[in-house]
Motif scaffolding. Structure first.
Motif, PDB file in Angstrom:
ATOM      1  N   THR A   1     -20.356  21.881  -2.081  1.00  0.00           N
ATOM      2  CA  THR A   1     -20.103  22.107  -3.507  1.00  0.00           C
ATOM      3  C   THR A   1     -19.498  20.876  -4.190  1.00  0.00           C
ATOM      4  O   THR A   1     -19.391  20.832  -5.409  1.00  0.00           O
ATOM      5  N   HIS A   2     -19.092  19.885  -3.415  1.00  0.00           N
ATOM      6  CA  HIS A   2     -18.455  18.700  -4.012  1.00  0.00           C
ATOM      7  C   HIS A   2     -19.484  17.749  -4.616  1.00  0.00           C
ATOM      8  O   HIS A   2     -20.473  17.428  -3.969  1.00  0.00           O
ATOM      9  N   ASN A   3     -19.217  17.303  -5.825  1.00  0.00           N
ATOM     10  CA  ASN A   3     -20.050  16.247  -6.404  1.00  0.00           C
ATOM     11  C   ASN A   3     -19.250  14.949  -6.380  1.00  0.00           C
ATOM     12  O   ASN A   3     -18.285  14.792  -7.115  1.00  0.00           O
ATOM     13  N   HIS A   4     -19.648  14.014  -5.525  1.00  0.00           N
ATOM     14  CA  HIS A   4     -18.907  12.763  -5.391  1.00  0.00           C
ATOM     15  C   HIS A   4     -19.620  11.588  -6.060  1.00  0.00           C
ATOM     16  O   HIS A   4     -19.301  10.429  -5.784  1.00  0.00           O
ATOM     17  N   ILE A   5     -20.610  11.891  -6.895  1.00  0.00           N
ATOM     18  CA  ILE A   5     -21.279  10.790  -7.604  1.00  0.00           C
ATOM     19  C   ILE A   5     -20.575  10.584  -8.941  1.00  0.00           C
ATOM     20  O   ILE A   5     -20.299  11.546  -9.670  1.00  0.00           O
TER      21      ILE A   5
ATOM     22  N   LEU B   1     -12.792   8.546   2.958  1.00  0.00           N
ATOM     23  CA  LEU B   1     -11.912   9.600   2.449  1.00  0.00           C
ATOM     24  C   LEU B   1     -12.418  10.113   1.098  1.00  0.00           C
ATOM     25  O   LEU B   1     -11.788   9.895   0.062  1.00  0.00           O
ATOM     26  N   PRO B   2     -13.543  10.825   1.101  1.00  0.00           N
ATOM     27  CA  PRO B   2     -14.161  11.194  -0.179  1.00  0.00           C
ATOM     28  C   PRO B   2     -13.266  12.074  -1.041  1.00  0.00           C
ATOM     29  O   PRO B   2     -13.334  12.007  -2.269  1.00  0.00           O
ATOM     30  N   ASP B   3     -12.403  12.879  -0.421  1.00  0.00           N
ATOM     31  CA  ASP B   3     -11.624  13.837  -1.211  1.00  0.00           C
ATOM     32  C   ASP B   3     -10.252  13.316  -1.615  1.00  0.00           C
ATOM     33  O   ASP B   3      -9.528  13.969  -2.366  1.00  0.00           O
ATOM     34  N   THR B   4      -9.882  12.126  -1.117  1.00  0.00           N
ATOM     35  CA  THR B   4      -8.576  11.579  -1.497  1.00  0.00           C
ATOM     36  C   THR B   4      -8.682  10.129  -1.972  1.00  0.00           C
ATOM     37  O   THR B   4      -7.699   9.399  -1.975  1.00  0.00           O
TER      38      THR B   4
ATOM     39  N   VAL C   1      -8.529  14.884  -4.844  1.00  0.00           N
ATOM     40  CA  VAL C   1      -9.048  14.562  -6.183  1.00  0.00           C
ATOM     41  C   VAL C   1      -9.328  15.819  -7.006  1.00  0.00           C
ATOM     42  O   VAL C   1      -9.732  15.728  -8.163  1.00  0.00           O
ATOM     43  N   TYR C   2      -9.119  17.000  -6.412  1.00  0.00           N
ATOM     44  CA  TYR C   2      -9.346  18.254  -7.142  1.00  0.00           C
ATOM     45  C   TYR C   2      -8.032  18.921  -7.527  1.00  0.00           C
ATOM     46  O   TYR C   2      -8.024  19.975  -8.165  1.00  0.00           O
ATOM     47  N   SER C   3      -6.892  18.318  -7.143  1.00  0.00           N
ATOM     48  CA  SER C   3      -5.596  18.978  -7.363  1.00  0.00           C
ATOM     49  C   SER C   3      -5.210  19.082  -8.821  1.00  0.00           C
ATOM     50  O   SER C   3      -4.602  20.048  -9.240  1.00  0.00           O
TER      51      SER C   3
ATOM     52  N   HIS D   1     -19.193  11.554   4.790  1.00  0.00           N
ATOM     53  CA  HIS D   1     -17.851  11.991   5.199  1.00  0.00           C
ATOM     54  C   HIS D   1     -17.389  13.248   4.477  1.00  0.00           C
ATOM     55  O   HIS D   1     -16.246  13.648   4.639  1.00  0.00           O
ATOM     56  N   CYS D   2     -18.231  13.842   3.650  1.00  0.00           N
ATOM     57  CA  CYS D   2     -17.827  15.095   2.990  1.00  0.00           C
ATOM     58  C   CYS D   2     -18.733  16.221   3.487  1.00  0.00           C
ATOM     59  O   CYS D   2     -19.949  16.116   3.425  1.00  0.00           O
ATOM     60  N   ALA D   3     -18.103  17.271   3.972  1.00  0.00           N
ATOM     61  CA  ALA D   3     -18.878  18.379   4.545  1.00  0.00           C
ATOM     62  C   ALA D   3     -19.041  19.519   3.545  1.00  0.00           C
ATOM     63  O   ALA D   3     -19.793  20.452   3.779  1.00  0.00           O
TER      64      ALA D   3
HETATM   65 ZN   LIG Z   1     -15.774  16.195  -0.717  1.00  0.00          ZN
END
Ligand SMILES: [Zn+2]
Ligand SMILES: [Zn+2]
Length: 606
Positions: free
Chosen positions: A427-431, A444-447, A481-483, A422-424
């Motif tokens: 550059t995001h590291n979700h681990i 919702l990987p980013d929230t 989660v980056y805010s 679900h993350c396009a």
């Molecule tokens: Zn992401």
């Protein structure tokens, strides 16, 4: 959860809850706030979790029944009338003990379960018909009485976490965790209309916690037009796809009905009491033959399920979609259950449509956040308790809307690459830093925020989760989660329930000039760790320990009870299990002799 052992055990016995739903019309249409058109806030409605509403026992005339202290008696998780229970159980228990047979004991215990948990039983339409009343708050927190504020703060301690959101913009939606699920979805819809009318705002924020998320999810499915009236939804440890715990219980996979587990580790694996207490009870169970214990537990579970649990459509909403068809086949296939099944089938559809419904929210411009917890194995009531990552009550895959994770205590395999379901953004590291969770597989990987090692039913004692939720409802500064470096995607579990009062004690000593250098230093450390969102649960615990030590020395706090060494009791219980299996004490000499004879025969044959 501030539960006595009895309440915890009953919870454990099958997570019962109550049923009642008052058809309150939320009639209050008058405008309460004066914030005006250009108000910078959104009214926020908390939809609490299981057992976090005040559902009170009444007599036949509808008057509240009070306890010895004059407090209303709560119907969750059951209504225990100790005198009645003793009268029903005493004689069969004594007779069964003396004769070492089941002289009506299992029947008496089944009666007690029916009587106690029956306060939450619904009828065959899934409606509450017992003497309970759910207290409702059809006005903002600012208009709640002191009593009502206490009810709310006992469940979710708002008062400890000030927010910029004015308290005439905060609402608390009460419902009976055991009651009619479709009814609650409609009530929540009506409640939102009431809040809009009272505040003059077009849109509201929703904060569904735990079971409250199932009510919200049902509302999104049945009344999708509500999506236009939402600004933000902040799920907190949401039960969006049920729990394997409930899936196991509703498909007949109750772990403690296996007596080999009951007599060998069940109670200590439960993690609700210290091990020496668990082992002692494990040994004392042998005071009766295992047939009597088995019969009592079998009947107890069967009565709780058949007479209370399976009539509660709200309990059904906690069964995961993977388990629902088998559970419905087991419990809802008879004609008399048809009305219940028609309702639970609807919610099954809501679970299957969850991702689409959340996507529809996003498409409408509604901001959706999620807070999940991991690395705490499920409570061991169901047989599959240690097969997936979770937070003691719910699976991580349910609360995170599909994140992929290693099991508790394990890490993702060497060379694992995030799924990016679900993350396009490459550059995001979700681990997670501990390499347990792959958040990119969640919807919702980013929230979605994750708290490591956090126990579900102690969420209200995690100050960072409360702070994060308060920030999210107060303004729109945090968008993902980056805010903010203060709230990265992965944070730590913690429990400040003891630390906060200790710190208050230290501050009081300082104010009276009775403090000393050690207390001052420890208090400063404690304050620093409280203010540091990135501190770990272990660091919080270490500060608590140090502060307590100096306060105890000054005579201002009590020493912490250290758990007794469980080695001896563990060895005794293991010895009994290895040599006598699940037999009671009275069965042992015979077995012992039998074993001896067998051994002797073996020697002769050899
Ligand atoms: Zn992401
Ligand atoms: Zn306003």
């Amino acid at each position: 959860m501030k539960k006595s052992f009895m309440a915890a055990l009953s919870f454990v016995l099958c997570l019962a809850i109550i049923g009642s739903f008052l058809s309150v019309g939320f009639a209050e249409e008058t405008k309460i706030t004066t914030c005006g058109e250009d108000c910078e806030f959104y009214p926020t409605i908390i939809v609490p979790g299981n057992g976090q509403s005040s559902v009170c026992v009444t007599d036949d005339s509808g008057n509240f029944i009070l306890d010895d202290d004059g407090n209303k008696i709560q119907a969750f998780p059951a209504y225990f009338q100790i005198g009645k229970i003793i009268r029903r159980v005493l004689f069969p228990a004594l007779a069964s003990l003396m004769l070492q047979r089941d002289i009506g004991l299992s029947d008496a215990l089944a009666d007690v379960i029916d009587e106690s948990f029956g306060i939450n039983a619904c009828d065959l339409n899934g409606q509450v018909v017992t003497n309970v009343v759910t207290e409702k708050f059809p006005y903002p927190y600012s208009k709640c009485s002191d009593y009502e504020k206490t009810v709310i703060n006992n469940n979710i301690p708002f008062n400890k976490y000030p927010t910029a959101l004015p308290d005439d913009h905060i609402y608390y939606f009460e419902y009976n965790s055991m009651g009619n699920h479709i009814g609650f979805a409609n009530e929540l819809y009506d409640y939102i209309q009431m809040v809009r009318a009272q505040t003059g705002h077009d849109k509201v924020n929703l904060v569904p916690l735990s079971q409250g998320a199932s009510v919200t999810s049902a509302m999104l499915e049945y009344r999708p037009e509500i999506m236009d009236q939402l600004h933000k939804v902040i799920f907190v440890v949401p039960a969006l796809k049920g729990s394997t715990l409930f899936g196991d219980v509703f498909t007949g996979r109750v772990s403690f009905l296996n007596t080999d587990y009951l007599y060998n580790g069940f109670l200590s694996d439960m993690r609700l009491m210290d091990e020496s207490t668990a082992r002692l009870i494990e040994i004392l169970l042998r005071i009766l033959p295992d047939e009597v214990i088995s019969a009592s537990l079998d009947k107890g579970v069967r009565h709780l399920m058949e007479n209370t649990m399976i009539r509660s459509t709200s309990m059904w909403a906690l069964v995961p979609p993977e388990d629902y068809p088998a559970a419905a086949e087991k419990y809802l296939s008879s004609p008399e259950m048809a009305n219940i099944k028609a309702q639970t089938d609807r919610y099954y559809q809501a679970q299957l449509h969850l991702e689409n419904n959340i996507q529809a929210l996003l498409d409408k411009g509604v901001q959706v956040f999620d807070i999940a917890e991991y690395n705490y194995p499920l409570i061991n009531i169901g047989e599959r308790w240690n097969e997936m990552n979770g937070d003691f009550i719910l699976d991580l895959s349910s609360t995170s809307m599909g994140a992929y994770a290693a099991n508790c205590g394990e890490t993702l395999p060497e060379g694992y690459e995030q799924k990016n379901t679900h993350c396009a953004d490459e550059t995001h590291n979700h681990i997670s830093p501990d390499r347990v969770v792959d958040a990119s597989a969640g919807l919702l990987p980013d929230t979605t925020f994750y708290f490591e090692g956090q126990r579900h039913d102690l969420t209200q004692h995690n100050s960072i989760i409360l702070k994060l939720a308060m920030r999210l409802i107060a303004d729109d500064e945090i968008t993902d989660v980056y805010s903010s470096p203060e709230f990265p995607q992965f944070l730590s579990g913690r429990n400040v329930q003891e630390l906060l009062p200790l710190l208050n004690t230290a501050k009081a000593l300082q104010a009276e000039g009775k403090s000393n250098a050690s207390i001052d230093a420890a208090a400063a450390d404690a304050q620093a760790v409280l203010d540091n969102n990135l501190a770990t649960g272990d660091e919080v615990a270490a500060c608590e320990k140090a502060l307590r030590e100096y306060l105890v020395k000054a005579g201002a706090a009590e020493e912490e009870k250290t758990p007794k060494d469980a080695t001896t009791l563990r060895n005794i219980s293991a010895y009994l299990y290895e040599n006598y299996g699940t037999n009671g004490f009275s069965e042992m000499p015979l077995l012992f002799i039998r074993n001896l004879i067998a051994k002797c025969l073996g020697v002769f044959k050899g």
